[in-house]
Design a protein around this motif. Structure first.
Motif, mmCIF file in Angstrom:
data_model
loop_
_atom_site.group_PDB
_atom_site.id
_atom_site.type_symbol
_atom_site.label_atom_id
_atom_site.label_comp_id
_atom_site.label_asym_id
_atom_site.label_seq_id
_atom_site.Cartn_x
_atom_site.Cartn_y
_atom_site.Cartn_z
ATOM 1 N N LYS A 1 -15.255 11.194 -3.101
ATOM 2 C CA LYS A 1 -14.343 10.654 -4.112
ATOM 3 C C LYS A 1 -13.739 9.382 -3.554
ATOM 4 O O LYS A 1 -12.953 9.410 -2.614
ATOM 5 N N LYS A 2 -14.123 8.279 -4.143
ATOM 6 C CA LYS A 2 -13.650 6.988 -3.665
ATOM 7 C C LYS A 2 -12.516 6.489 -4.547
ATOM 8 O O LYS A 2 -12.679 6.348 -5.760
ATOM 9 N N GLU A 3 -11.378 6.257 -3.927
ATOM 10 C CA GLU A 3 -10.238 5.702 -4.657
ATOM 11 C C GLU A 3 -10.337 4.180 -4.619
ATOM 12 O O GLU A 3 -10.253 3.559 -3.563
ATOM 13 N N ILE A 4 -10.535 3.599 -5.784
ATOM 14 C CA ILE A 4 -10.680 2.144 -5.866
ATOM 15 C C ILE A 4 -9.328 1.535 -6.204
ATOM 16 O O ILE A 4 -8.717 1.845 -7.226
ATOM 17 N N LYS A 5 -8.841 0.669 -5.318
ATOM 18 C CA LYS A 5 -7.557 0.025 -5.521
ATOM 19 C C LYS A 5 -7.763 -1.456 -5.810
ATOM 20 O O LYS A 5 -8.559 -2.118 -5.158
ATOM 21 N N LYS B 1 -17.121 8.985 1.627
ATOM 22 C CA LYS B 1 -16.201 9.819 0.863
ATOM 23 C C LYS B 1 -16.825 10.117 -0.497
ATOM 24 O O LYS B 1 -17.291 9.204 -1.193
ATOM 25 N N LYS C 1 -14.800 3.877 3.854
ATOM 26 C CA LYS C 1 -14.819 5.105 3.056
ATOM 27 C C LYS C 1 -16.180 5.320 2.399
ATOM 28 O O LYS C 1 -16.291 5.947 1.348
ATOM 29 N N SER D 1 2.649 1.587 -3.383
ATOM 30 C CA SER D 1 1.757 1.629 -4.553
ATOM 31 C C SER D 1 1.996 0.482 -5.524
ATOM 32 O O SER D 1 1.981 0.660 -6.748
ATOM 33 N N ASN E 1 0.826 -1.199 0.000
ATOM 34 C CA ASN E 1 0.000 0.000 0.000
ATOM 35 C C ASN E 1 0.865 1.255 0.000
ATOM 36 O O ASN E 1 0.611 2.210 -0.743
#
Length: 487
Positions: free
Chosen positions: A138-142, A136, A133, A97, A94
């Motif tokens: 704006k959701k950051e999808i990983k 939120k 989250k 990255s 994480n």
């Protein structure tokens, strides 16, 4: 984060950017045969130059296009160690990255242990990767992809159902604890629990009308200042082939705790969204037992209320009659969790006649003074049950520490106006007197344990197996207790 994993018996490692290898405590690689395209001496020298005894994960830049990521394993690692190294690896990928990595079977592990280790390693990654989250904008999808390259084509995850069920239960607990009070009030909470019928649980919701008829005035008094309803919800799982007595779990579900008329200070009151964590642990455990088809009978009972100040709120000095028939003088409306549990404990014992009762609650700040955020407080009237909880806690890194119960503490909660008072203002021992209060509502000498998880339910820093926020503490502990002693 979404974690995907795939097994390959054929793979071109020359085109693989990140290659993972498991090593011993000195970062020694037992076999590099599959990495024959790399210079063995170069790799060995790079490891020597970068090694540090404090490091658990070592990155070797073999070239501009390729990295070796070495993960150190101890001798005779236990299951929880495998999970913890998985959690540590999640932190690594994480923070760096990394989205794609291939582990190469370098014959480090005994073939018989490979599958178990990999399952536990992946479970650790998944435990640590949980993040709340939901709100939120704006959701950051990983997405993270793990490949396993091995000639062993017979790899099969025999325990996948067990781990998936446990993870589902833990994450459900974390989600409930993380929800804000304006969303997860008692009315909404009761609705969400009703949806668990689809998992195979029998769900019974007792609303205010039914609770009044039963005489649960101790529980109802806590919630009477709120515009929301108060509930007792029972979740039943019947997985045993016989009609054996169920294992019973009881949880405090104060969805938001202002302290009532005995109002809390404003600072950190926002944390009181997780004052229902004890109930969430019970719910997550029951969901897990149903999903994995546990071969036991179990019941989870949760009292759901909201403790608010209003013109209709309970006052200091009020006296209420509990479901047990015992009367309680309310000296402080912020000592409300024990009032909820009092009725829930007696009801559970009377209705289900269980083999044992374990209750969980974020009950006292005093337990944090005593044990911090390393151990939950354990109080019990039964040495066998207490020892089983202690041993289970060590195995899954959810530790409990037994605290005293003694009749000499009773004088601190005896009342001149009623059978007892709900708080001790003289003599200290805040956690013990709270547990001593609860013990009075176990009427038939049923083996009982109380877990005060006030210091464990929510964390403001990363733990070994959880990130910041709701920890889910208790689900793994109770699941292990059941696995080792009752299945």
């Amino acid at each position: 984060m979404t974690i995907k994993y795939t097994f390959f018996s054929k793979l071109d490692l020359k085109k693989t950017k990140n290659i993972g290898l498991f090593c011993d405590e000195n970062f020694k690689i037992l076999s590099l045969e599959k990495l024959g395209f790399l210079n063995q001496n170069l790799i060995t020298n790079l490891i020597k130059n970068n090694i540090s005894p404090k490091k658990e994960i070592l990155t070797i830049n073999v070239s501009d296009k390729q990295n070796l990521i070495l993960i150190k394993l101890k001798k005779n690692q236990k299951s929880v160690d495998n999970e913890k190294i998985g959690a540590l690896f999640y932190d690594y990928i994480n923070s760096n990255s990394i989205i794609d990595l291939t582990f190469v079977d370098n014959n480090f592990l005994n073939k018989k242990l490979d599958q178990i280790f990999i399952e536990e390693f992946l479970h650790g990654i998944q435990l640590k990767s949980y993040e709340f989250k939901k709100y939120k904008s704006k959701k950051e999808i990983k997405d993270f992809k793990i490949n396993f390259f091995s000639n062993n084509k017979k790899i099969k995850f025999d325990n996948s159902k067990k781990f998936e069920s446990l993870l589902s239960g833990i994450n459900f607990t974390k989600e409930l604890v993380s929800e804000p009070g304006n969303i997860l009030h008692p009315d909404e909470y009761a609705k969400r629990l009703s949806t668990l019928r689809k998992d195979g649980l029998k769900v019974t919701v007792l609303d205010e009308k039914k609770l009044k008829k039963l005489g649960m005035n101790s529980l109802l008094g806590v919630g009477q200042g709120s515009i929301r309803g108060s509930y007792l919800v029972c979740l039943e799982w019947n997985g045993a082939k016989n009609n054996s007595k169920p294992l019973a779990f009881v949880g405090k579900g104060v969805c938001f705790d202002t302290g009532g008329i005995s109002l809390k200070p404003a600072k950190f009151m926002e944390d009181m969204t997780y004052d229902m964590a004890g109930s969430a642990v019970v719910v997550g455990l029951m969901k897990n037992l149903a999903l994995r088809k546990a071969k036991i009978n179990a019941v989870g009972v949760v009292g759901l209320v909201e403790n608010m100040p209003s013109g209709n709120a309970q006052r200091p000095g009020d006296i209420v009659k509990s479901y047990s028939g015992k009367t309680i003088e309310i000296l402080n409306t912020d000592a409300e969790g024990r009032l909820v549990l009092a009725d829930a404990l007696t009801y559970t014992e009377k209705k289900y006649k269980p083999k044992f009762i374990i209750d969980l609650a974020t009950l006292t700040g005093a337990i944090i003074v005593s044990l911090g955020s390393e151990y939950a407080g354990l109080f019990s009237n039964d040495d066998k049950l207490a020892n089983q909880l202690y041993e289970a806690g060590l195995k899954v890194e959810e530790k409990v520490w037994r605290m005293p119960l003694n009749k000499n503490y009773d004088k601190l909660i005896n009342s001149k106006n009623a059978d007892m008072q709900n708080i001790n203002y003289q003599g200290g021992a805040g956690s013990t007197t709270a547990a001593q209060f609860l013990q009075r509502f176990i009427l038939n000498k049923t083996p009982w344990a109380h877990l005060d998880i006030a210091g464990m339910a929510f964390s403001k820093y990363n733990g070994a197996l959880n990130s910041w926020g709701a920890t889910g503490f208790g689900v793994r502990l109770l699941n292990k207790l059941i696995e080792d002693n009752y299945e």
